[in-house]
Design a protein around this motif. Structure first.
Motif, PDB file in Angstrom:
ATOM      1  N   ILE A 164     -14.950  68.637   3.774  1.00  0.00           N
ATOM      2  CA  ILE A 164     -14.357  69.488   2.744  1.00  0.00           C
ATOM      3  C   ILE A 164     -15.410  69.934   1.739  1.00  0.00           C
ATOM      4  CG2 ILE A 164     -12.755  69.510   0.782  1.00  0.00           C
ATOM      5  CD1 ILE A 164     -10.947  67.648   2.440  1.00  0.00           C
ATOM      6  N   LEU A 165     -16.270  69.014   1.347  1.00  0.00           N
ATOM      7  CA  LEU A 165     -17.300  69.350   0.361  1.00  0.00           C
ATOM      8  C   LEU A 165     -18.279  70.383   0.920  1.00  0.00           C
ATOM      9  CD1 LEU A 165     -18.471  68.892  -2.413  1.00  0.00           C
ATOM     10  CD2 LEU A 165     -19.717  66.919  -1.524  1.00  0.00           C
ATOM     11  N   ASP A 166     -18.649  70.239   2.185  1.00  0.00           N
ATOM     12  CA  ASP A 166     -19.579  71.193   2.795  1.00  0.00           C
ATOM     13  C   ASP A 166     -18.985  72.592   2.893  1.00  0.00           C
ATOM     14  OD1 ASP A 166     -21.742  69.518   3.132  1.00  0.00           O
ATOM     15  OD2 ASP A 166     -21.101  68.800   5.092  1.00  0.00           O
ATOM     16  N   ASN A 167     -17.680  72.660   3.181  1.00  0.00           N
ATOM     17  CA  ASN A 167     -17.064  73.955   3.467  1.00  0.00           C
ATOM     18  C   ASN A 167     -16.350  74.586   2.276  1.00  0.00           C
ATOM     19  OD1 ASN A 167     -17.566  74.188   6.454  1.00  0.00           O
ATOM     20  ND2 ASN A 167     -16.427  72.280   6.469  1.00  0.00           N
ATOM     21  N   LYS A 168     -15.827  73.766   1.362  1.00  0.00           N
ATOM     22  CA  LYS A 168     -15.009  74.295   0.272  1.00  0.00           C
ATOM     23  C   LYS A 168     -15.541  74.006  -1.125  1.00  0.00           C
ATOM     24  CE  LYS A 168     -11.757  75.920   2.992  1.00  0.00           C
ATOM     25  NZ  LYS A 168     -11.457  77.363   3.079  1.00  0.00           N
ATOM     26  N   GLY A 169     -16.290  72.915  -1.292  1.00  0.00           N
ATOM     27  CA  GLY A 169     -16.820  72.591  -2.601  1.00  0.00           C
ATOM     28  C   GLY A 169     -16.049  71.485  -3.299  1.00  0.00           C
ATOM     29  N   TYR A 170     -16.533  71.113  -4.490  1.00  0.00           N
ATOM     30  CA  TYR A 170     -15.998  69.958  -5.200  1.00  0.00           C
ATOM     31  C   TYR A 170     -14.581  70.182  -5.727  1.00  0.00           C
ATOM     32  CZ  TYR A 170     -19.999  66.839  -5.180  1.00  0.00           C
ATOM     33  OH  TYR A 170     -20.979  65.969  -4.790  1.00  0.00           O
ATOM     34  N   LEU A 171     -14.223  71.405  -6.093  1.00  0.00           N
ATOM     35  CA  LEU A 171     -12.877  71.647  -6.600  1.00  0.00           C
ATOM     36  C   LEU A 171     -11.836  71.327  -5.531  1.00  0.00           C
ATOM     37  CD1 LEU A 171     -10.949  72.625  -8.764  1.00  0.00           C
ATOM     38  CD2 LEU A 171     -11.309  74.973  -7.935  1.00  0.00           C
ATOM     39  N   PHE A 172     -12.049  71.798  -4.307  1.00  0.00           N
ATOM     40  CA  PHE A 172     -11.127  71.494  -3.226  1.00  0.00           C
ATOM     41  C   PHE A 172     -11.135  69.999  -2.899  1.00  0.00           C
ATOM     42  CE2 PHE A 172     -11.323  76.024  -2.662  1.00  0.00           C
ATOM     43  CZ  PHE A 172     -10.101  76.368  -2.095  1.00  0.00           C
ATOM     44  N   LEU A 173     -12.296  69.381  -3.008  1.00  0.00           N
ATOM     45  CA  LEU A 173     -12.372  67.942  -2.750  1.00  0.00           C
ATOM     46  C   LEU A 173     -11.542  67.163  -3.764  1.00  0.00           C
ATOM     47  CD1 LEU A 173     -13.586  65.632  -1.095  1.00  0.00           C
ATOM     48  CD2 LEU A 173     -15.531  65.626  -2.681  1.00  0.00           C
ATOM     49  N   GLU A 174     -11.621  67.539  -5.032  1.00  0.00           N
ATOM     50  CA  GLU A 174     -10.825  66.868  -6.061  1.00  0.00           C
ATOM     51  C   GLU A 174      -9.332  67.118  -5.846  1.00  0.00           C
ATOM     52  OE1 GLU A 174     -11.114  64.710  -8.191  1.00  0.00           O
ATOM     53  OE2 GLU A 174     -13.222  64.484  -8.648  1.00  0.00           O
ATOM     54  N   VAL A 175      -8.989  68.310  -5.417  1.00  0.00           N
ATOM     55  CA  VAL A 175      -7.582  68.590  -5.095  1.00  0.00           C
ATOM     56  C   VAL A 175      -7.130  67.713  -3.929  1.00  0.00           C
ATOM     57  CG1 VAL A 175      -5.994  70.345  -4.199  1.00  0.00           C
ATOM     58  CG2 VAL A 175      -7.640  70.945  -5.996  1.00  0.00           C
ATOM     59  N   PHE A 176      -8.005  67.517  -2.956  1.00  0.00           N
ATOM     60  CA  PHE A 176      -7.697  66.652  -1.811  1.00  0.00           C
ATOM     61  C   PHE A 176      -7.466  65.220  -2.268  1.00  0.00           C
ATOM     62  CE2 PHE A 176      -9.406  63.812   1.550  1.00  0.00           C
ATOM     63  CZ  PHE A 176      -8.434  64.038   2.514  1.00  0.00           C
ATOM     64  N   PHE A 177      -8.358  64.700  -3.128  1.00  0.00           N
ATOM     65  CA  PHE A 177      -8.174  63.348  -3.655  1.00  0.00           C
ATOM     66  C   PHE A 177      -6.882  63.246  -4.460  1.00  0.00           C
ATOM     67  CE2 PHE A 177     -13.035  62.702  -3.576  1.00  0.00           C
ATOM     68  CZ  PHE A 177     -12.962  62.114  -2.325  1.00  0.00           C
ATOM     69  N   SER A 178      -6.576  64.284  -5.229  1.00  0.00           N
ATOM     70  CA  SER A 178      -5.332  64.292  -6.013  1.00  0.00           C
ATOM     71  C   SER A 178      -4.119  64.281  -5.092  1.00  0.00           C
ATOM     72  CB  SER A 178      -5.294  65.523  -6.923  1.00  0.00           C
ATOM     73  OG  SER A 178      -6.362  65.499  -7.865  1.00  0.00           O
ATOM     74  N   ALA A 179      -4.207  64.982  -3.962  1.00  0.00           N
ATOM     75  CA  ALA A 179      -3.110  64.981  -2.997  1.00  0.00           C
ATOM     76  C   ALA A 179      -2.894  63.583  -2.410  1.00  0.00           C
ATOM     77  CB  ALA A 179      -3.392  65.985  -1.878  1.00  0.00           C
ATOM     78  N   CYS A 180      -3.995  62.882  -2.126  1.00  0.00           N
ATOM     79  CA  CYS A 180      -3.879  61.498  -1.636  1.00  0.00           C
ATOM     80  C   CYS A 180      -3.185  60.621  -2.667  1.00  0.00           C
ATOM     81  CB  CYS A 180      -5.268  60.938  -1.312  1.00  0.00           C
ATOM     82  SG  CYS A 180      -6.098  61.713   0.089  1.00  0.00           S
ATOM     83  N   LEU A 181      -3.529  60.811  -3.931  1.00  0.00           N
ATOM     84  CA  LEU A 181      -2.894  60.034  -4.996  1.00  0.00           C
ATOM     85  C   LEU A 181      -1.432  60.413  -5.169  1.00  0.00           C
ATOM     86  CD1 LEU A 181      -5.825  60.063  -7.567  1.00  0.00           C
ATOM     87  CD2 LEU A 181      -4.862  58.039  -6.456  1.00  0.00           C
ATOM     88  N   CYS A 182      -1.094  61.659  -4.937  1.00  0.00           N
ATOM     89  CA  CYS A 182       0.313  62.082  -4.999  1.00  0.00           C
ATOM     90  C   CYS A 182       1.124  61.374  -3.909  1.00  0.00           C
ATOM     91  CB  CYS A 182       0.425  63.592  -4.851  1.00  0.00           C
ATOM     92  SG  CYS A 182      -0.089  64.510  -6.328  1.00  0.00           S
ATOM     93  N   ILE A 183       0.530  61.216  -2.727  1.00  0.00           N
ATOM     94  CA  ILE A 183       1.199  60.464  -1.663  1.00  0.00           C
ATOM     95  C   ILE A 183       1.424  59.018  -2.105  1.00  0.00           C
ATOM     96  CG2 ILE A 183       0.935  59.563   0.681  1.00  0.00           C
ATOM     97  CD1 ILE A 183      -0.607  62.124   1.363  1.00  0.00           C
TER      98      ILE A 183
END
Length: 447
Positions: free
Chosen positions: A338-357
Motif C-alpha cells: 500500500i505504501l509503495d503504490n498509494k502513500g502514507y495517507l492510504f496506509l493510515e486509512v488502512f490501519f484505521s480500517a483495521c482498528l474499526c474492525i
C-alpha cells in the motif's frame, strides 16, 4: 540495497511466519524434547545464527539470504521468550517473581528503544569508516548488532551451568512451562473468545507494522530529522515500560475489562486519525498510542481466562498468538505494498480500517457478554464477591459446579494469568493470588 517498502516489510513477515506454528510447539519442545537448559541454548543459537545470516545477506547484497536470516531468527525468538519465563518462575517466587517480570519488561523496552535510536548512528559511523553508504555499510552495521546476540547466547550457556549446579546442590528439578496444548479444544471455543481473537489481530496489526514504517513517515510528513524520527517512533515502547504495570494495577482494582479495551481501541483509532489527517504535533498522537497500547494488553489478554476452562488456556493463548503472528505477517506485506503504490495517507486509512474492525468486535463483545450475564465486564468488587461465593459453594457442593462455571467464578486467578501471559508487564500480585507458579511461564505477548 534499492529495496521497495513491500520488500522491506517482508523482513518483518518472515519473522512472524514460523511463529504461526511455534506458538503451539515452543512449550512442548522445552518440556518434552530439549529441556529448559538445552532448549534455551538451542533457541539462543537460532537467534544468533539468524542475525549473522541476516547481516551476511546485507553484506553480500543478497536479499533472499536476509529473508532466510529473519526466518531463522524468528524460529528462536518467540520460543526463547518462553524459556526465559520458565527460568524466571523456576528461580523466583511470589513478589520476587513480579519484580523479575517487571525487570524483563524494562529490559525488553530498553532494548527496543536503544535499537531504534542507536542503529542509525552506528550506520553513519560505519559509513564514515567504509567511505560510502550502501549495502556493505549496512551489512557491517548489522554484524555489529549481532554482538548482542552472541552476548545472549553466552548468557544462556552461563544460565544453563548455574541451573545445573543448583539442581545438584538443591536437588531441584528443571523448570517446565506447564503448557498443555490440545488443538481439538478449538472446536469448543465460545463465540466471545473468537471476538477477542478478532480484537487482538485487528488492534496489533495497526501498531507493529506502523512502528516498522514510522521513521520514514515522520521524516516525510513532518520534516523531522532521522534522529528526531527515530526518537518519536520509539515513544510507544518508552511509555509502555512505566505505564503497563500502573495500568495493569488499575484494571485489576477497577475491573470492567471490556470498557477498558473499548477505550484503548478508540484512543488508538483517534491517534491514527490525528497522524493521518492533521499536522498537529505527532508527539501527542504517539503518546496516546503508547498509553492505549499498554492499556489494551492489560485488559484484553486476561479476559481469555474468564471464558475458557483452565485446561484449555494453553490452547486458547497459543491459538491467539498464532493468529496474531499470521495477521502481522500478512498485514506487514500488505502495508508495504500500500505504501509503495498509494502513500502514507492510504496506509493510515488502512490501519484505521483495521482498528474499526477491532472496535466493531469490541462493541459486539460488550453486547454479547451483556446478554450472557456480563461476566467479562464485572467490576473488581463484584468479581471478588463471585470468587468468594464460588469458593464457598465448591466446599459445600463441589460436584454441583462445572469446570466452566468455576473458570468464570474464580476470575481473580487472572492476576496469576496476567503474570503467565503478560509477564513483562510486571503487575503486582496480592500474596493470596500467587499460586501455581510452575505454570506461569509463557512468552510475553507484547512484542
Amino acid at each position: 540495497m534499492k529495496l521497495n517498502t513491500a520488500q522491506f516489510m517482508q523482513l518483518y513477515a518472515w519473522y512472524s511466519w514460523p511463529n504461526v506454528i511455534l506458538c503451539f510447539l515452543g512449550g512442548f519442545l522445552l518440556d518434552r524434547v530439549f529441556g529448559i537448559r538445552l532448549g534455551t541454548v538451542i533457541f539462543s543459537l537460532f537467534v544468533c545464527v539468524g542475525q549473522i545470516i541476516f547481516a551476511t545477506g546485507a553484506l553480500v547484497d543478497h536479499f533472499w539470504l536476509m529473508e532466510v536470516g529473519r526466518f531463522v531468527f524468528g524460529i528462536g525468538g518467540e520460543s526463547l521468550a518462553v524459556a526465559q519465563n520458565t527460568y524466571a518462575v523456576n528461580w523466583f517466587k511470589g513478589k520476587e517473581l513480579n519484580l523479575v517480570f517487571g525487570l524483563q519488561l524494562s529490559m525488553a523496552r530498553l532494548g527496543s528503544t536503544v535499537n531504534m535510536n542507536i542503529m542509525g548512528w552506528v550506520y553513519s559511523k560505519v559509513g564514515g569508516l567504509v567511505g560510502t553508504p550502501g549495502y556493505t555499510t549496512l551489512g557491517a552495521s548489522l554484524m555489529i548488532a549481532a554482538v548482542t546476540c552472541l552476548f545472549s547466547l553466552s548468557c544462556a550457556l552461563v544460565l544453563a551451568f548455574l541451573d545445573k549446579r543448583a539442581e545438584k546442590i538443591l536437588h531441584k528439578e528443571q523448570g517446565k512451562t506447564g503448557e498443555v496444548i490440545k488443538l481439538t479444544d478449538v472446536k469448543d471455543f465460545p463465540f466471545v473468545l473468537w471476538l477477542i481473537f478478532i480484537i487482538c489481530v485487528g488492534y496489533y496489526v495497526a501498531i507493529f507494522p506502523f512502528i516498522g514504517l514510522g521513521q520514514v513517515f515522520f521524516i516525510e510528513k513532518f520534516n523531522f530529522s532521522p534522529a528526531e524520527a527515530r526518537a518519536i517512533n520509539s515513544v510507544v515502547y518508552i511509555i509502555s515500560a512505566p505505564a503497563s504495570p500502573i495500568l495493569g494495577f488499575m484494571v485489576d482494582k477497577i475491573g470492567k475489562n471490556v470498557i477498558w479495551v473499548m477505550c484503548a481501541v478508540v484512543t488508538t483509532l483517534t491517534a491514527h486519525m490525528m497522524l493521518a489527517f492533521t499536522f498537529w504535533n505527532p508527539w501527542i498522537a504517539m503518546s496516546l498510542l503508547g498509553v492505549s497500547y499498554s492499556l489494551l494488553a492489560c485488559a484484553l489478554w486476561p479476559m481469555v481466562a474468564f471464558v475458557v476452562p483452565e485446561h484449555q488456556l494453553g490452547t486458547a493463548y497459543g491459538f491467539m498468538q498464532s493468529i496474531q503472528n499470521l495477521g502481522l505477517a500478512l498485514i506487514a506485506m500488505a502495508a508495504g505494498s500500500i505504501l509503495d503504490n498509494k502513500g502514507y495517507l492510504f496506509l493510515e486509512v488502512f490501519f484505521s480500517a483495521c482498528l474499526c474492525i477491532a472496535l466493531i468486535a469490541v462493541v459486539m463483545l460488550y453486547f454479547v457478554d451483556y446478554l450472557r450475564g456480563g461476566d467479562l465486564n464485572l467490576s473488581a468488587a463484584a468479581r471478588a464477591k463471585l470468587q468468594k461465593q464460588a469458593a464457598s459453594d465448591s466446599e459445600r457442593r463441589p460436584s454441583r459446579l462445572t469446570e466452566g462455571e468455576l473458570a468464570r467464578l474464580k476470575p481473580m486467578s487472572a492476576f496469576g494469568l496476567r503474570n503467565r501471559y503478560l509477564s513483562r508487564l510486571g503487575a503486582q500480585l496480592p500474596d493470596h493470588c500467587s499460586t501455581h507458579l510452575s505454570s506461569l511461564a509463557h512468552r510475553s505477548v507484547l512484542k
